[in-house]
Design an enzyme around this catalytic site. Structure first.
Site, short mmCIF file in Angstrom:
data_model
loop_
_atom_site.label_atom_id
_atom_site.label_comp_id
_atom_site.label_asym_id
_atom_site.label_seq_id
_atom_site.Cartn_x
_atom_site.Cartn_y
_atom_site.Cartn_z
N LYS A 167 0.78 -1.24 0.00
CA LYS A 167 0.00 0.00 0.00
C LYS A 167 0.81 1.29 0.00
O LYS A 167 0.27 2.34 -0.26
CB LYS A 167 -0.90 0.02 1.24
CG LYS A 167 -1.97 -1.03 1.20
CD LYS A 167 -2.91 -0.86 2.35
CE LYS A 167 -3.96 -1.95 2.31
NZ LYS A 167 -4.73 -2.02 3.51
N ASP A 168 2.08 1.20 0.37
CA ASP A 168 2.75 2.43 0.77
C ASP A 168 3.58 3.08 -0.33
O ASP A 168 4.80 2.98 -0.35
CB ASP A 168 3.59 2.15 2.02
CG ASP A 168 2.69 1.63 3.12
OD1 ASP A 168 1.85 2.38 3.61
OD2 ASP A 168 2.82 0.44 3.47
N THR A 214 5.96 -1.34 -7.09
CA THR A 214 7.16 -1.10 -6.29
C THR A 214 8.30 -0.57 -7.17
O THR A 214 9.05 0.33 -6.76
CB THR A 214 7.59 -2.43 -5.63
OG1 THR A 214 6.47 -2.97 -4.95
CG2 THR A 214 8.72 -2.24 -4.66
N ASP A 251 3.10 -13.72 -10.85
CA ASP A 251 2.32 -13.61 -12.09
C ASP A 251 3.18 -13.68 -13.35
O ASP A 251 2.67 -13.92 -14.43
CB ASP A 251 1.54 -12.28 -12.12
CG ASP A 251 0.65 -12.11 -10.91
OD1 ASP A 251 0.32 -13.12 -10.27
OD2 ASP A 251 0.29 -10.96 -10.60
N ARG A 273 -16.93 -35.78 -12.06
CA ARG A 273 -17.27 -34.37 -11.89
C ARG A 273 -16.47 -33.46 -12.82
O ARG A 273 -15.40 -33.84 -13.32
CB ARG A 273 -16.94 -33.93 -10.45
CG ARG A 273 -18.01 -34.34 -9.48
CD ARG A 273 -17.62 -33.97 -8.07
NE ARG A 273 -18.72 -34.23 -7.16
CZ ARG A 273 -18.60 -34.40 -5.85
NH1 ARG A 273 -17.41 -34.34 -5.29
NH2 ARG A 273 -19.65 -34.62 -5.11
N ARG A 301 -3.65 -12.24 -12.04
CA ARG A 301 -4.27 -10.98 -12.46
C ARG A 301 -4.69 -11.05 -13.93
O ARG A 301 -5.41 -11.97 -14.29
CB ARG A 301 -3.34 -9.78 -12.17
CG ARG A 301 -3.01 -9.61 -10.70
CD ARG A 301 -2.33 -8.31 -10.40
NE ARG A 301 -3.18 -7.18 -10.69
CZ ARG A 301 -4.12 -6.70 -9.88
NH1 ARG A 301 -4.32 -7.23 -8.69
NH2 ARG A 301 -4.85 -5.67 -10.23
O1 F6P Z 1 0.43 -9.96 -8.12
C1 F6P Z 1 0.56 -11.06 -7.31
C2 F6P Z 1 -0.77 -11.51 -6.80
O2 F6P Z 1 -0.54 -12.65 -6.02
C3 F6P Z 1 -1.84 -11.74 -7.85
O3 F6P Z 1 -1.67 -12.95 -8.54
C4 F6P Z 1 -3.08 -11.65 -7.00
O4 F6P Z 1 -4.18 -11.25 -7.76
C5 F6P Z 1 -2.75 -10.58 -6.02
O5 F6P Z 1 -1.34 -10.52 -5.94
C6 F6P Z 1 -3.31 -10.81 -4.64
O6 F6P Z 1 -3.01 -9.72 -3.84
P1 F6P Z 1 -3.26 -9.67 -2.28
O7 F6P Z 1 -2.09 -10.35 -1.64
O8 F6P Z 1 -3.33 -8.24 -1.98
O9 F6P Z 1 -4.54 -10.41 -2.00
#
Ligand code: F6P
Length: 376
Positions: A76-77, A119, A141, A176, A185
């Site tokens: 956040k920072d 960052t 990611d 199933r 993301r």
């Molecule tokens: O960017 C890394 C990641 O792990 C993504 O794959 C995921 O959507 C996000 O961060 C989750 O973020 P947080 O830890 O804030 O839930």
């Protein structure tokens, strides 16, 4: 006279390999240069609060294999747009000068930043202010265009692959349809790699829009071959044709505030209510399990190489750069290009992001294996 210092911090969400980079970086620095090392806690927040710990062989011993980070994370920072209280009211301010003053006060000459795009954007902005900065690319990611692979990605792929294997046995027993939601993301790398390695029948990624009917087509095709179960892996940011991504929550103050979530549940519901589907459907969201636990050997190796390369750049006084893997070798790229859209690898890059090319080799390989992407 006090020794000159190098500071390191881990920003954004954690990723397996952060500790391995710290472990390697500290050793390479101590073995080749005459600096003292400190680590700011909770990313840039520690730099603002001057909250740090000393890093040496002892304080970084036994951490190579461990996920997480001994320096803690904060996503956040952003010190260039930081929330501070003034006269009882929260306001956004550029407090980067406080950070620069803190570094001066502590004798910190170089700042090493481990992080993803948010960052690293701040790392670039500190470099623009004249701070001697080195970046190291982190994210499970694998969506940074300026390096071939980020550390943390391999561990996440291993975890998803292992879980796809586990789900095969239970899916087969119950006939199933099983859906696994993977992180990533808006980039489908984790689902794509794990989907191929873990033998998924359907891989759904944000770069290729899917339709429920096309998924059902795959389920039917398998049934015609006597396979009564189907395994689907879906990236959290995947999008149905004509639809939009499933948003899980909004994290205020985070560099990218959207958190995806819910797409597997949505698809499970749609499939169970589809007139052509007779199977029961279950879904499972792997979530932060993909970031936890031990770091894979490949990520330990990659992180160690990144850590040593970061120390080398400092020795060469080659600042304002991010260490990067190019053609399988350790190299570096200017921080100006990391978030500005550098394109080093073969896949398409949007801005500083690296996304899967729907016409690229991996997708075509998967299609030739008979894996459906829900697009045809
Ligand atoms: O960017 C890394 C990641 O792990 C993504 O794959 C995921 O959507 C996000 O961060 C989750 O973020 P947080 O830890 O804030 O839930």
């Amino acid at each position: 006279m006090a020794k000159k210092r190098i500071a390191i911090l881990t920003g954004g969400g954690d990723a397996p390999g952060l500790n391995a980079v710290i472990h390697a970086f500290v050793r390479a620095c101590l073995n080749t240069m005459d600096y003292e090392l400190i680590g700011y806690k909770f990313g840039y927040r520690g730099l603002y609060n001057n909250d740090y710990m000393k890093l040496d062989r002892q304080t970084t011993s036994g951490i190579l294999h461990k996920g997480g980070t001994i320096l803690f994370n904060s996503n956040k920072d952003n010190l260039f747009n930081f929330t501070v209280e003034e006269n009882g009211v929260n306001v956004k301010k550029d407090v980067s000068d406080v950070a620069v003053e803190n570094m001066k006060k502590e004798g910190v000459e170089v700042l090493v930043v481990l992080g993803g795009d948010g960052t690293l954007t701040s790392a670039r902005d500190f470099a623009r202010k004249g701070v001697k900065v080195i970046g190291v690319p982190k994210t499970i990611d694998n969506d940074l265009a300026s390096t071939e692979v980020t550390f943390g990605f391999d561990t996440a792929v291993n975890i998803v692959t292992e879980n796809l294997g586990r789900l095969h046995t239970t899916a087969e027993s119950h006939h199933r349809i099983m859906i696994v939601e993977a992180m990533g993301r808006s980039a489908g790398w984790i689902a794509l790699h794990a989907g191929i390695a873990g033998s998924a029948d359907v891989i759904l990624i944000p770069e290729i829009e899917y339709s429920i009917d096309n998924i059902v087509k795959k389920v039917d095709e398998r049934k015609a071959r006597g396979k009564e179960f189907t395994i689907i892996v879906v990236t959290e940011g995947a999008v149905e044709k004509g639809g939009s991504a499933s948003i899980g929550k909004i994290v205020e103050d985070s560099a990218d505030s959207i958190r995806f979530g819910g797409v597997a549940a949505k698809i499970a519901h749609q499939l169970e209510n589809h007139p052509g589907v007779t199977n029961e459907v279950r879904y499972c969201t792997l979530g932060h399990i993909q970031r936890g636990g031990d770091t894979s050997p490949a990520d330990r190796l990659l992180s160690s190489r990144y850590g040593v390369k970061a120390a080398e750049l400092i020795k060469e006084e080659n600042f304002g750069n991010m260490v990067s893997l190019q053609d399988g070798k350790m190299n570096y790229v200017s921080l100006e290009d990391v978030v500005g859209g550098a394109k080093i690898t073969g896949e398409t890059a949007k801005g500083g992001d690296k996304v899967v090319d729907p016409n690229g080799e991996l997708v075509q390989t998967a299609k030739k294996l008979g894996i459906s992407f829900g697009d045809e």
